[in-house]
Design an enzyme around this catalytic site. Sequence first.
Site, PDB file in Angstrom:
ATOM      1  N   LYS A 296      -4.856   6.646  -5.879  1.00  0.00           N
ATOM      2  CA  LYS A 296      -3.631   7.139  -6.510  1.00  0.00           C
ATOM      3  C   LYS A 296      -3.596   6.789  -7.997  1.00  0.00           C
ATOM      4  O   LYS A 296      -3.199   7.610  -8.827  1.00  0.00           O
ATOM      5  CB  LYS A 296      -2.408   6.561  -5.801  1.00  0.00           C
ATOM      6  CG  LYS A 296      -2.173   7.103  -4.404  1.00  0.00           C
ATOM      7  CD  LYS A 296      -0.972   6.428  -3.755  1.00  0.00           C
ATOM      8  CE  LYS A 296      -0.714   6.946  -2.350  1.00  0.00           C
ATOM      9  NZ  LYS A 296       0.450   6.270  -1.711  1.00  0.00           N
TER      10      LYS A 296
ATOM     11  N   ALA B  99       0.749   2.222  -5.559  1.00  0.00           N
ATOM     12  CA  ALA B  99       0.917   1.355  -4.391  1.00  0.00           C
ATOM     13  C   ALA B  99       0.779   2.197  -3.134  1.00  0.00           C
ATOM     14  O   ALA B  99       1.004   3.412  -3.146  1.00  0.00           O
ATOM     15  CB  ALA B  99       2.274   0.656  -4.420  1.00  0.00           C
ATOM     16  N   ASP B 100       0.420   1.524  -2.049  1.00  0.00           N
ATOM     17  CA  ASP B 100       0.375   2.194  -0.756  1.00  0.00           C
ATOM     18  C   ASP B 100       0.710   1.181   0.324  1.00  0.00           C
ATOM     19  O   ASP B 100       0.311   0.012   0.235  1.00  0.00           O
ATOM     20  CB  ASP B 100      -1.012   2.796  -0.482  1.00  0.00           C
ATOM     21  CG  ASP B 100      -0.972   3.776   0.672  1.00  0.00           C
ATOM     22  OD1 ASP B 100      -0.520   4.915   0.457  1.00  0.00           O
ATOM     23  OD2 ASP B 100      -1.358   3.401   1.790  1.00  0.00           O
ATOM     24  N   THR B 101       1.458   1.635   1.326  1.00  0.00           N
ATOM     25  CA  THR B 101       1.895   0.764   2.415  1.00  0.00           C
ATOM     26  C   THR B 101       1.512   1.383   3.751  1.00  0.00           C
ATOM     27  O   THR B 101       1.671   2.589   3.952  1.00  0.00           O
ATOM     28  CB  THR B 101       3.425   0.565   2.372  1.00  0.00           C
ATOM     29  OG1 THR B 101       3.788  -0.031   1.127  1.00  0.00           O
ATOM     30  CG2 THR B 101       3.889  -0.338   3.511  1.00  0.00           C
TER      31      THR B 101
ATOM     32  N   ALA C   8      -0.713  -2.443  -0.708  1.00  0.00           N
ATOM     33  CA  ALA C   8      -1.710  -2.661  -1.759  1.00  0.00           C
ATOM     34  C   ALA C   8      -1.180  -2.141  -3.087  1.00  0.00           C
ATOM     35  O   ALA C   8      -0.454  -1.139  -3.134  1.00  0.00           O
ATOM     36  CB  ALA C   8      -3.016  -1.965  -1.412  1.00  0.00           C
TER      37      ALA C   8
END
Length: 218
Positions: free
Chosen positions: A54, A71-73, A108
Amino acid sequence: MEKRNFLLASNSPRRREMLGWLGWQFTVCPANIDESPLPGEAPEPYVLRLAGSKALAALSNAEAHQTVLAADTIVADGDVLLGKPANAAEAAAMLRQLRGRSHTVCTALAVIFPEDRASVRRAICVSQVPMRAYSEEEIEAYVTSGDPLDKAGAYAIQHSGFHPVEGFAGCFASVMGLPLCHLLRLTGQTADPYAICKSKLGYDCPISAAVLRGEALG
């Protein structure tokens, strides 16, 4: 310390809100990438890869002075990745799967600084999240509200009506999608994340000071 200006590569209203709590200047440019997991990909490598992808996808839209932040969840029940539910039935099934048990939430972060566009710096927060034994009626009411449909694992930890989590002692902000202490550590910026979480979330974080010191807690 000089305050950075950020390009937030996220379409999440929660991340926009939380970044605003820090008082930082930022613009938003969502990054559209293929979020399909690779065969056999574990939760932590998965979110680290997506956050980095991203950030790189958004880089071409960043001004010369901007720091790119992505960010990624993901919610993981063991090795099973639970993303956003496709519909109400899938949301209800996820909530039943998680009910009365603990699971893992991984968020992250990926940052690309203007002074080093060739490098993507990453961090990850891994939290153990205990769910309460909510009833079928509560699941039905929550799913009917529509709130679970844009959330990984089909729930929001901060939802005051459903309050799905009990006995949590990790990074509340990370489960929402943006671990503030990890973000400060990664970017070198300053703020008081403990006070922010106390004020905005009513959460007395037990790990904030330790994370800011560099401990690998979530």
